[in-house]
Design a protein around this motif. Sequence first.
Motif, PDB file in Angstrom:
ATOM      1  N   LYS A  14       0.824  -1.207   0.000  1.00  0.00           N
ATOM      2  CA  LYS A  14       0.000   0.000   0.000  1.00  0.00           C
ATOM      3  C   LYS A  14       0.860   1.260   0.000  1.00  0.00           C
ATOM      4  CE  LYS A  14      -3.956  -2.238   2.181  1.00  0.00           C
ATOM      5  NZ  LYS A  14      -4.716  -2.477   3.426  1.00  0.00           N
ATOM      6  N   ASN A  71      -6.839   1.233   2.752  1.00  0.00           N
ATOM      7  CA  ASN A  71      -6.955   1.377   1.297  1.00  0.00           C
ATOM      8  C   ASN A  71      -6.807   0.036   0.583  1.00  0.00           C
ATOM      9  OD1 ASN A  71      -7.168   2.648  -1.199  1.00  0.00           O
ATOM     10  ND2 ASN A  71      -4.980   3.145  -1.294  1.00  0.00           N
ATOM     11  N   ASP A  75      -6.894   2.768  -4.010  1.00  0.00           N
ATOM     12  CA  ASP A  75      -7.249   4.061  -4.593  1.00  0.00           C
ATOM     13  C   ASP A  75      -6.054   4.997  -4.473  1.00  0.00           C
ATOM     14  OD1 ASP A  75      -9.886   3.217  -5.079  1.00  0.00           O
ATOM     15  OD2 ASP A  75     -10.453   3.685  -3.019  1.00  0.00           O
ATOM     16  N   TRP A  81      -6.451  12.908   2.485  1.00  0.00           N
ATOM     17  CA  TRP A  81      -6.617  11.794   3.423  1.00  0.00           C
ATOM     18  C   TRP A  81      -6.091  12.138   4.812  1.00  0.00           C
ATOM     19  CZ3 TRP A  81      -5.746   6.318   0.944  1.00  0.00           C
ATOM     20  CH2 TRP A  81      -6.556   6.205  -0.205  1.00  0.00           C
TER      21      TRP A  81
END
Length: 211
Positions: A14, A71, A75, A81
């Motif tokens: 991620k 996530n 995305d 965020w």
Amino acid sequence: MRSRAQIKQDAKRKLNAYWTVPVFATLLVIFLSALITGLLRDNLLGSSLETIVSTIANVFLTTLFLNIAKNDNFDKVQFSWMNVSGLKLLKCLVYSLLMSLGITVIQYVASSLGVLMAAVVSIFVAVLEIYLSFSILAILDTDAPIFNAIKISVNLIEGNFFNTILFGLSFVGWFILGALPFGLGLLWVFPYFSISYANYYLELKNHSKIL
């Protein structure tokens, strides 16, 4: 429940997918903290302001890392965020200030009672910090009141105390490597650790029978 290696691998994927935002956000917070420290050091009021500013900056950063940990669809990570509601920010700030004040008072009292007592209290404080290490994440994730967030953290660590210590120790090598090239590697290592820890929190929470 996923293993420690799987939790870390998921966090690494991620982070690597969109590393620019977490790395630059970390750089910004480090720069801000250094600037505030340089301007306000050697002053009681300045020290208090430094604690407040650093806490606020870290809340925004932790919010980013928690959202990246969530996530699962990969995305595109945005600086938005980092957004956190005023109420959550206030609760995190109050919690951090209370913790800082409480630990300072405990350590001060213990130091006046002798070296042995100071050592015992230091161990107690370290254990306490581990049990409360999910409190900020719980506030940001669930919007829980401060004492409920503390309860959530304690419940999640209960039965996972030594696993949590081992989880943290598994990053020692990464931090050493990150510090070697003038500390620049820490701009990646710190987000990696923080996203992994948020992942670990979510994993325990999702498999908890208490919450």
